[in-house]
Design a protein around this motif. Structure first.
Motif, PDB file in Angstrom:
ATOM      1  N   UNK A   1       0.814  -1.201   0.000  1.00 49.04           N
ATOM      2  CA  UNK A   1       0.000   0.000   0.000  1.00 49.04           C
ATOM      3  C   UNK A   1       0.852   1.257   0.000  1.00 49.04           C
ATOM      4  N   UNK A   2       1.947   1.231   0.775  1.00 44.88           N
ATOM      5  CA  UNK A   2       2.825   2.399   0.821  1.00 44.88           C
ATOM      6  C   UNK A   2       3.469   2.646  -0.532  1.00 44.88           C
ATOM      7  N   UNK A   3       3.931   1.567  -1.174  1.00 44.12           N
ATOM      8  CA  UNK A   3       4.550   1.726  -2.490  1.00 44.12           C
ATOM      9  C   UNK A   3       3.548   2.249  -3.509  1.00 44.12           C
ATOM     10  N   UNK A   4       2.310   1.716  -3.421  1.00 47.20           N
ATOM     11  CA  UNK A   4       1.296   2.135  -4.389  1.00 47.20           C
ATOM     12  C   UNK A   4       0.968   3.618  -4.220  1.00 47.20           C
ATOM     13  N   UNK A   5       0.857   4.061  -2.962  1.00 51.22           N
ATOM     14  CA  UNK A   5       0.564   5.470  -2.713  1.00 51.22           C
ATOM     15  C   UNK A   5       1.703   6.346  -3.209  1.00 51.22           C
ATOM     16  N   UNK A   6       2.947   5.900  -2.963  1.00 49.77           N
ATOM     17  CA  UNK A   6       4.092   6.674  -3.426  1.00 49.77           C
ATOM     18  C   UNK A   6       4.121   6.781  -4.931  1.00 49.77           C
ATOM     19  N   UNK A   7       3.827   5.635  -5.622  1.00 50.61           N
ATOM     20  CA  UNK A   7       3.838   5.661  -7.084  1.00 50.61           C
ATOM     21  C   UNK A   7       2.751   6.563  -7.622  1.00 50.61           C
ATOM     22  N   UNK A   8       1.592   6.556  -6.929  1.00 56.65           N
ATOM     23  CA  UNK A   8       0.501   7.366  -7.429  1.00 56.65           C
ATOM     24  C   UNK A   8       0.741   8.857  -7.257  1.00 56.65           C
ATOM     25  N   UNK A   9       1.615   9.240  -6.316  1.00 56.03           N
ATOM     26  CA  UNK A   9       1.768  10.660  -6.019  1.00 56.03           C
ATOM     27  C   UNK A   9       2.864  11.312  -6.852  1.00 56.03           C
ATOM     28  N   UNK A  10       3.479  10.587  -7.782  1.00 54.15           N
ATOM     29  CA  UNK A  10       4.480  11.224  -8.637  1.00 54.15           C
ATOM     30  C   UNK A  10       3.752  11.966  -9.745  1.00 54.15           C
ATOM     31  N   UNK A  11       3.951  13.252  -9.870  1.00 56.27           N
ATOM     32  CA  UNK A  11       3.298  13.957 -10.996  1.00 56.27           C
ATOM     33  C   UNK A  11       4.032  13.678 -12.292  1.00 56.27           C
ATOM     34  N   UNK A  12       3.293  13.647 -13.375  1.00 54.38           N
ATOM     35  CA  UNK A  12       3.870  13.250 -14.652  1.00 54.38           C
ATOM     36  C   UNK A  12       4.723  14.353 -15.259  1.00 54.38           C
ATOM     37  N   UNK A  13       4.180  15.578 -15.264  1.00 54.07           N
ATOM     38  CA  UNK A  13       4.850  16.625 -16.012  1.00 54.07           C
ATOM     39  C   UNK A  13       5.998  17.234 -15.230  1.00 54.07           C
ATOM     40  N   UNK A  14       6.087  16.933 -13.932  1.00 57.15           N
ATOM     41  CA  UNK A  14       7.107  17.555 -13.102  1.00 57.15           C
ATOM     42  C   UNK A  14       8.500  17.066 -13.482  1.00 57.15           C
TER      43      UNK A  14
END
Lengths: 85, 234, 118, 87
Positions: free
Chosen positions: B15-28
């Motif tokens: 769950x922690x890894x999934x949340x971290x992956x989801x919070x990376x913005x694409x255009x940044x």
């Protein structure tokens, strides 16, 4: 249409993995892995053509060569019980 | 109890890894300084269209030299461990149909590997991938025709010679870079040519060739040493 | 004209998908190793070839289409060869026994193995 | 996440579980080659053909042969060891 064909082939790979799990002998698993590999090569070709064909075709060409060599390595190993006797 | 604890820890970590992956913005990521510099400056500074190859063999070529040294050390270690005093094992191959077919197909595989090595600055690929395909030729010879055929065609001394040639080519390009541009492994602007054509991109093409020869011969030596049987001690 | 070649490529890919479906059914449902190898050799090669030709028609550039057709030609050579090697190993080393109603093929299998081992 | 990826990622998970779950080493190696192929398709979807080529070449071509050579070495050592114990 291209992506629909790719998704269809991936679903077929899902079904073929049942034979990989439940093959009674090793050659059954080999045949299942060969089938899955060629289906996945076709998926690779279709997605590559869908995204950017000029770059992705080389990957499929290399993969077909290596898949073939893989199957022959397994067959040679299974023929002698070890790789060289 | 142990299974329960393992399941809880796995679920928490996933769950922690999934949340971290989801919070990376694409255009940044792409608008940051280093990647923007690579995107804009690759074609004008090196003349290569393939950005990954340009970064590996031009901007960070010293790093690639270190990687090829790692391969050299691995080959040395394996050859030291699995002794050279060995028998060429067998001449037994697969059936006649497979042998005849590979008589046609093996030059094709060689041509494919040369294509991937030489087009490393234009299309995906490069020295490492093409070198592994060169090593696959040794695997084909050992598997299909038997390893005594491989010994008679490409003895290990010749493979060692090819590997050393690749390493020396890499170092020689670096020293030519000192002479022409003033820095080790520099990319001389006289060789750069028109971007997009085959003889372009400066020193990337000979470095690709050197890495390809080195990786191919090194992995072939590794595979050939691993399939041999050691002599029985009498 | 452009829609015409798109139509042809879609038809070829659809036919290839049908052959792929029949391959999967054959691999899953056939009773015996050798019949499964039959499904994996013939129908799979046909499916791969049809999808490759369809994709080459879809792309419709000279060198790119030739490169994609090269994949098809390579698969046409390689896949029957791999299945031949696997089937030969399985038959020579009596890994799988053929399941059949009539006894003649079973007897031939036994005779071949006896002749091989002696 | 595209539709294709929604089917490919569970396939990756299933095949990875199969790799670990097999008792037979040879079956695990056969399944591992399929695993690297699926991973290469995911790289292609994410527009990284260079990484996909490296993954295909190493995972499906070279590592299989090296793994088979290693398994062959282990089996022969075990057989000779057993035979020596019998004698």
């Amino acid at each position: 249409m291209i992506l629909a064909a790719a998704v269809f082939l991936v679903i077929l790979v899902f079904f073929s993995s049942w034979r990989l799990l439940r093959g009674p002998t090793i050659p059954d698993r080999l045949i299942a892995a060969d089938t899955m590999g060629i289906f996945l090569a076709m998926v690779m070709l279709l997605t590559g053509v869908f995204y950017n064909a000029r770059l992705m075709v080389d990957v499929v060409l290399v993969f077909t060569v290596l898949q073939f060599v893989d199957m022959l390595v397994f067959a040679k190993y299974y023929e002698h019980g070890e790789l060289f006797k | 109890m142990k299974v329960f604890l393992t399941a809880i820890i796995l679920a928490f970590t996933g769950g922690a890894l999934f949340v971290n992956l989801g919070s990376i913005p694409d255009s940044f990521l792409l608008s940051h300084t280093a990647s923007r510099f690579y995107r804009e400056a690759v074609v004008t500074e090196t003349g290569a269209l393939n950005t990954v190859s340009a970064i590996l063999y031009d901007f960070r070529a010293f790093d690639s030299l270190g990687e090829s040294t790692v391969i050299f050390a691995t080959v040395s270690g394996i050859v030291l461990l699995l002794s050279r005093k060995t028998l060429p094992v067998s001449s037994a191959g697969l059936s006649l149909i497979v042998k005849r077919t590979f008589g046609i197909l093996t030059p094709f595989v060689f041509l494919l590997s040369v294509y991937i090595i030489l087009h490393g600055h234009l299309s995906p690929g490069g020295g490492f991938q093409g070198g592994v395909l060169l090593a696959v030729i040794t695997i084909i010879f050992c598997i299909i025709y038997g390893s005594s055929f491989d010994l008679s065609r490409y003895p290990p001394q010749r493979k060692t010679l090819i590997e050393t040639t690749g390493a020396l080519l890499f170092l020689g390009v670096g020293i030519i870079g000192i002479a022409l541009t003033g820095s080790f492994l520099g990319n001389p602007s006289a060789w750069r040519g028109v971007p997009g054509t085959l003889p372009s991109a400066g020193s990337i093409v000979p470095i690709n060739l050197g890495v390809g020869l080195k990786v191919g011969a090194g992995l072939a030596i590794i595979f050939y040493s691993m399939i041999q049987k050691t002599l029985k001690r009498q | 004209m452009i829609e015409m070649h798109l139509f042809i490529s879609y038809a070829l890919i659809l036919l290839g998908c049908f052959f792929a479906l029949s391959t999967t059914i054959g691999i899953l449902r056939f009773p015996d190793l050798y019949t499964r190898i039959h499904a994996g050799a013939v129908a799979l090669t046909m499916s791969a070839l049809l999808i490759t030709v369809g994709t080459a028609v879809y792309v419709w550039e000279l060198f790119l289409s030739l490169k994609i057709l090269l994949i098809g030609v390579f698969l046409l050579i390689s896949n029957p060869m791999a299945t031949h090697a696997i089937a030969r190993v399985a038959y020579r080393h009596r890994i799988a026994i053929p399941v059949s109603r009539d006894l003649s093929s079973r007897q031939k299998f036994e005779e071949d193995n006896r002749h091989d081992s002696s | 996440m595209t539709l294709l990826e929604a089917f490919l990622l569970p396939l990756l998970l299933v095949i990875a579980i199969l790799v670990v779950a097999f008792r037979d080493l040879l079956s695990s190696v056969i399944t591992l080659s399929v695993f690297s192929t699926v991973l290469a398709i995911i790289y292609i979807i994410h527009q990284a053909p260079d990484v996909a080529l490296a993954e295909v070449v190493i995972g499906s071509g070279l590592m299989t042969a090296v793994y088979i050579a290693v398994i062959s070495k282990i089996r022969t050592y075990r057989q000779t060891h057993k035979r020596g114990e019998k004698e």
